[in-house]
Motif scaffolding. Structure first.
Motif, PDB file in Angstrom:
ATOM      1  N   SER A  73       0.824  -1.208   0.000  1.00  0.00           N
ATOM      2  CA  SER A  73       0.000   0.000   0.000  1.00  0.00           C
ATOM      3  C   SER A  73       0.859   1.260   0.000  1.00  0.00           C
ATOM      4  CB  SER A  73      -0.913   0.003   1.226  1.00  0.00           C
ATOM      5  OG  SER A  73      -0.146   0.165   2.405  1.00  0.00           O
ATOM      6  N   GLN A  74       0.174   2.400  -0.084  1.00  0.00           N
ATOM      7  CA  GLN A  74       0.851   3.696  -0.008  1.00  0.00           C
ATOM      8  C   GLN A  74       1.600   3.842   1.313  1.00  0.00           C
ATOM      9  OE1 GLN A  74       1.021   6.244  -2.219  1.00  0.00           O
ATOM     10  NE2 GLN A  74      -0.386   5.520  -3.801  1.00  0.00           N
ATOM     11  N   GLU A  75       1.057   3.244   2.374  1.00  0.00           N
ATOM     12  CA  GLU A  75       1.714   3.335   3.684  1.00  0.00           C
ATOM     13  C   GLU A  75       3.080   2.664   3.662  1.00  0.00           C
ATOM     14  OE1 GLU A  75      -1.161   3.492   7.390  1.00  0.00           O
ATOM     15  OE2 GLU A  75      -1.667   1.789   6.115  1.00  0.00           O
ATOM     16  N   HIS A  76       3.188   1.521   2.977  1.00  0.00           N
ATOM     17  CA  HIS A  76       4.476   0.829   2.897  1.00  0.00           C
ATOM     18  C   HIS A  76       5.489   1.663   2.109  1.00  0.00           C
ATOM     19  CE1 HIS A  76       1.636  -2.611   3.568  1.00  0.00           C
ATOM     20  NE2 HIS A  76       2.575  -2.928   4.427  1.00  0.00           N
ATOM     21  N   TYR A  77       5.034   2.240   0.989  1.00  0.00           N
ATOM     22  CA  TYR A  77       5.937   3.071   0.206  1.00  0.00           C
ATOM     23  C   TYR A  77       6.351   4.316   0.987  1.00  0.00           C
ATOM     24  CZ  TYR A  77       5.099   0.240  -3.960  1.00  0.00           C
ATOM     25  OH  TYR A  77       5.052  -0.789  -4.863  1.00  0.00           O
ATOM     26  N   SER A  78       5.413   4.906   1.711  1.00  0.00           N
ATOM     27  CA  SER A  78       5.732   6.076   2.526  1.00  0.00           C
ATOM     28  C   SER A  78       6.769   5.723   3.591  1.00  0.00           C
ATOM     29  CB  SER A  78       4.457   6.608   3.181  1.00  0.00           C
ATOM     30  OG  SER A  78       4.740   7.677   4.050  1.00  0.00           O
ATOM     31  N   CYS A  79       6.631   4.527   4.148  1.00  0.00           N
ATOM     32  CA  CYS A  79       7.575   4.080   5.175  1.00  0.00           C
ATOM     33  C   CYS A  79       8.979   3.906   4.584  1.00  0.00           C
ATOM     34  CB  CYS A  79       7.083   2.763   5.772  1.00  0.00           C
ATOM     35  SG  CYS A  79       7.735   2.412   7.404  1.00  0.00           S
ATOM     36  N   MET A  80       9.043   3.411   3.348  1.00  0.00           N
ATOM     37  CA  MET A  80      10.346   3.267   2.692  1.00  0.00           C
ATOM     38  C   MET A  80      10.962   4.631   2.374  1.00  0.00           C
ATOM     39  SD  MET A  80      11.540   0.272   2.464  1.00  0.00           S
ATOM     40  CE  MET A  80      12.800   0.546   1.231  1.00  0.00           C
ATOM     41  N   ILE A 124       9.590  20.104  -6.304  1.00  0.00           N
ATOM     42  CA  ILE A 124       8.986  18.984  -7.051  1.00  0.00           C
ATOM     43  C   ILE A 124       7.910  18.309  -6.214  1.00  0.00           C
ATOM     44  CG2 ILE A 124       9.439  16.729  -8.079  1.00  0.00           C
ATOM     45  CD1 ILE A 124      12.253  17.748  -8.775  1.00  0.00           C
ATOM     46  N   ALA A 125       8.236  18.035  -4.945  1.00  0.00           N
ATOM     47  CA  ALA A 125       7.271  17.376  -4.063  1.00  0.00           C
ATOM     48  C   ALA A 125       6.032  18.234  -3.860  1.00  0.00           C
ATOM     49  CB  ALA A 125       7.919  17.059  -2.709  1.00  0.00           C
ATOM     50  N   ALA A 126       6.252  19.537  -3.685  1.00  0.00           N
ATOM     51  CA  ALA A 126       5.122  20.446  -3.466  1.00  0.00           C
ATOM     52  C   ALA A 126       4.228  20.518  -4.703  1.00  0.00           C
ATOM     53  CB  ALA A 126       5.631  21.839  -3.105  1.00  0.00           C
ATOM     54  N   ASP A 127       4.846  20.530  -5.892  1.00  0.00           N
ATOM     55  CA  ASP A 127       4.059  20.558  -7.132  1.00  0.00           C
ATOM     56  C   ASP A 127       3.196  19.310  -7.257  1.00  0.00           C
ATOM     57  OD1 ASP A 127       5.138  22.998  -7.807  1.00  0.00           O
ATOM     58  OD2 ASP A 127       6.667  22.166  -9.155  1.00  0.00           O
ATOM     59  N   GLN A 128       3.762  18.169  -6.899  1.00  0.00           N
ATOM     60  CA  GLN A 128       2.998  16.908  -6.958  1.00  0.00           C
ATOM     61  C   GLN A 128       1.842  16.930  -5.968  1.00  0.00           C
ATOM     62  OE1 GLN A 128       3.392  14.393  -9.119  1.00  0.00           O
ATOM     63  NE2 GLN A 128       5.036  15.559 -10.119  1.00  0.00           N
ATOM     64  N   LEU A 129       2.089  17.498  -4.807  1.00  0.00           N
ATOM     65  CA  LEU A 129       1.024  17.578  -3.798  1.00  0.00           C
ATOM     66  C   LEU A 129      -0.085  18.519  -4.249  1.00  0.00           C
ATOM     67  CD1 LEU A 129       3.153  17.616  -0.537  1.00  0.00           C
ATOM     68  CD2 LEU A 129       1.391  15.946  -1.095  1.00  0.00           C
ATOM     69  N   LEU A 130       0.299  19.599  -4.918  1.00  0.00           N
ATOM     70  CA  LEU A 130      -0.709  20.539  -5.414  1.00  0.00           C
ATOM     71  C   LEU A 130      -1.609  19.876  -6.460  1.00  0.00           C
ATOM     72  CD1 LEU A 130       1.355  23.839  -5.746  1.00  0.00           C
ATOM     73  CD2 LEU A 130      -0.563  23.413  -4.209  1.00  0.00           C
ATOM     74  N   GLU A 131      -1.026  18.990  -7.280  1.00  0.00           N
ATOM     75  CA  GLU A 131      -1.824  18.264  -8.263  1.00  0.00           C
ATOM     76  C   GLU A 131      -2.809  17.320  -7.579  1.00  0.00           C
ATOM     77  OE1 GLU A 131       0.319  16.223 -11.261  1.00  0.00           O
ATOM     78  OE2 GLU A 131       1.465  17.981 -11.902  1.00  0.00           O
ATOM     79  N   LEU A 132      -2.362  16.714  -6.478  1.00  0.00           N
ATOM     80  CA  LEU A 132      -3.209  15.749  -5.781  1.00  0.00           C
ATOM     81  C   LEU A 132      -4.278  16.435  -4.946  1.00  0.00           C
ATOM     82  CD1 LEU A 132      -0.415  13.275  -4.633  1.00  0.00           C
ATOM     83  CD2 LEU A 132      -2.176  12.810  -6.343  1.00  0.00           C
ATOM     84  N   LEU A 181       2.548   2.060  -8.180  1.00  0.00           N
ATOM     85  CA  LEU A 181       1.354   2.837  -7.875  1.00  0.00           C
ATOM     86  C   LEU A 181       1.653   4.322  -8.089  1.00  0.00           C
ATOM     87  CD1 LEU A 181       0.416   1.239  -4.425  1.00  0.00           C
ATOM     88  CD2 LEU A 181      -0.433   0.546  -6.662  1.00  0.00           C
ATOM     89  N   LYS A 182       0.625   5.092  -8.342  1.00  0.00           N
ATOM     90  CA  LYS A 182       0.812   6.534  -8.400  1.00  0.00           C
ATOM     91  C   LYS A 182       1.051   7.051  -6.991  1.00  0.00           C
ATOM     92  CE  LYS A 182      -1.269  10.896  -9.834  1.00  0.00           C
ATOM     93  NZ  LYS A 182      -2.445  11.575 -10.424  1.00  0.00           N
ATOM     94  N   PRO A 183       2.178   7.706  -6.735  1.00  0.00           N
ATOM     95  CA  PRO A 183       2.456   8.181  -5.371  1.00  0.00           C
ATOM     96  C   PRO A 183       1.337   9.074  -4.862  1.00  0.00           C
ATOM     97  CG  PRO A 183       4.383   8.445  -6.781  1.00  0.00           C
ATOM     98  CD  PRO A 183       3.247   8.076  -7.676  1.00  0.00           C
ATOM     99  N   GLY A 184       0.898   8.793  -3.641  1.00  0.00           N
ATOM    100  CA  GLY A 184      -0.208   9.544  -3.056  1.00  0.00           C
ATOM    101  C   GLY A 184       0.272  10.679  -2.169  1.00  0.00           C
TER     102      GLY A 184
END
Length: 508
Positions: free
Chosen positions: A361-368, A415-423, A390-393
């Motif tokens: 899940s997204q939680e596992h990827y976030s943990c990594m 880059i991270a902020a731009d991705q968050l703005l899209e989400l 998966l598409k990063p959440g």
């Protein structure tokens, strides 16, 4: 007797020449027949052939047979074809819909039952209230409650009372549930007590859960395994080692120490209270251990910073062929992250990803991502995110943005902020984080751009707030707001204090 009747029906189905059965014999045969849908269809054919569809008892038995076989469509067809329906047939259908997770159909059936002038019984109400609980349909549940009160079923029917209580608790209406529990339930059985204790615990009121447990004991209601598990969880939520030890003593005294649910709750409680040795003792002496108990013990070790012991216990679990699940791997990856064990974390992540029975899940990827960034591998973490299947959440990018801010990497943070703005363009946290990064680098132009972007998107940051309670009442202060009626005196006093501090510093 039932075997003889069943053989008679099978003989009729197969073309035998036994005596013609009556509707009661057919109903009894349905109760004795194997729970296979094809038998229900064949018997239904015999019922139609003999012209017995007019018998409500027989058709209800046929409907229940289909429900027990999991053939909801067949049961519905039998019900729809019934010329007359009594309270038993209506109730069977209401409960059947609920058992097959057709909750809206269950509520529709209750409404149709009432419209047909058939008075529901306690089990009719209970089935519909269970449907309300699953749907968290408070409005419909309250309507049923009102009907129950006017029909006179509530004061005498414990089944309905428990269902009402459970419905209010599932709908997070703790006050309604407590009012019902305190004022309307004269006969409170162990189910009601457990529901009420669990409801308070789910609302974060562990202390009230323990008070209810003491009240239950004072009224000579004997706790069961669920009571002890709930109260142990309450001690874990507080956390209260003293009360937890007392509950544990009661568990031992009443012989529930082998119950896996209770053992799991005790290990969790001792782990959250920081008494890891007691948690180990409970775990070690347990005669049987399932996957949940192993995971709870691993989690307790992780919570208390015992990273090496987490890995050792996880390897022992695998050696004993106890298959880890998604939660187990999440706990282990989190422990690797906090222990900066990048190699172990990557190894276990690959092991999990290769297991087709586990959903990563997204939680596992976030943990990594947390694991890599915590050890300073920002670029590697970025590459890991880009390679995700998966598409990063939001959780993944938020974790990454937080570490970019910590390490002052503006380029990757952008880059991270731009991705968050899209989400999620309305999420405040990424705006604030990115603004703070630019501000820390004294890049005021970019800081102002982000602030302007927040204004254009109508996004407001909640102002900082502090308060102090004096004899005259509660005084609240908001950042940038100077509307307090004593603001001038406050600012003068603050100025004098700052001057005094400055003078003292100069003297020293």
């Amino acid at each position: 007797m039932s075997s003889l009747i069943s053989n008679s029906i099978i003989s009729i189905i197969g073309g035998g020449k036994l005596d013609r059965p009556d509707e009661y014999a057919l109903a009894n045969a349905l109760k004795a027949a194997p729970l296979v849908s094809i038998h229900g269809r064949k018997i239904h054919a015999v019922v139609v052939k003999l012209g017995f569809c007019r018998f409500t008892i027989l058709m209800t038995a046929l409907m229940n047979f289909n429900l027990k076989c999991g053939n909801l469509d067949g049961a519905t067809k039998v019900f729809d074809d019934m010329p007359d329906r009594d309270v038993v047939s209506w109730t069977s259908m209401i409960v059947g819909y609920t058992q097959h997770h057709r909750y809206k159909h269950s509520l529709d059936a209750l409404r149709s039952m009432i419209a047909a002038s058939v008075v529901p019984n306690g089990y009719s109400f209970s089935g519909a209230l269970t449907a309300c609980s699953r749907l968290q349909a408070l409005s419909q549940g309250q309507q049923i409650h009102a009907f129950v009160l006017t029909s006179g079923a509530l004061p005498v029917d414990t089944v309905v009372q428990n269902s009402l209580l459970h419905m209010y608790l599932r709908c997070h209406c703790i006050e309604h549930a407590r009012n019902l529990f305190d004022s309307a339930m004269d006969k409170r059985n162990i189910i009601a007590w457990n529901d009420m204790m669990s409801g308070h615990l789910q609302c974060g009121q562990g202390d009230e859960t323990l008070r209810l447990f003491a009240l239950m004991a004072s009224q000579a209601v004997k706790p069961d395994d669920f009571s002890y598990a709930i109260c142990t969880d309450a001690c874990a939520s507080l956390p209260s080692m003293q009360q937890g030890s007392q509950i544990h003593a009661c568990i031992l005294k009443n012989g529930f120490q082998s119950d896996l649910v209770i053992v799991n709750a005790l290990v969790n409680m001792y782990g959250k209270c920081g008494c890891i040795d007691s948690a180990k003792l409970v775990f070690d002496v347990s005669p049987s251990k399932d996957r949940l108990l192993w995971t709870t013990m691993i989690s307790a070790l992780s919570t208390n910073g015992k990273v090496k012991e987490v890995l050792a216990l996880f390897e022992q679990m695998r050696t004993l062929n106890i298959k880890p699940d998604e939660v187990t791997y999440l706990v282990v990856l989190s422990a690797c992250s906090h222990g900066s064990l990048v190699g172990h974390g990557c190894q276990y992540f690959r092991l999990m990803a290769e297991d087709s029975s586990i959903t990563v899940s997204q939680e596992h990827y976030s943990c990594m991502v947390d694991l890599l960034c915590r050890s300073g591998y920002l670029l590697e973490a970025f590459g890991f995110i880009k390679q995700m299947p998966l598409k990063p959440g939001i959780r993944v990018w938020s974790t990454y943005l937080g570490f970019c801010r910590m390490h002052g990497n503006i380029e990757l943070a952008q880059i991270a902020a731009d991705q968050l703005l899209e989400l999620d363009s309305k999420n405040l946290s990424q705006f604030v984080s990115l603004s703070n990064i630019y501000a820390s680098e004294c890049n005021w132009n970019e800081t102002m751009k982000i602030r302007d972007l927040m204004k254009s998107n109508h996004i407001k940051k909640e102002p900082g707030c502090s308060w102090i309670e004096l004899k005259s009442g509660l005084h609240v202060f908001l950042a940038t707001v100077q509307s307090h009626y004593d603001i001038n005196e406050i600012l003068l006093t603050l100025n004098r204090l700052m001057n005094m501090c400055w003078i003292e510093c100069c003297v020293e």
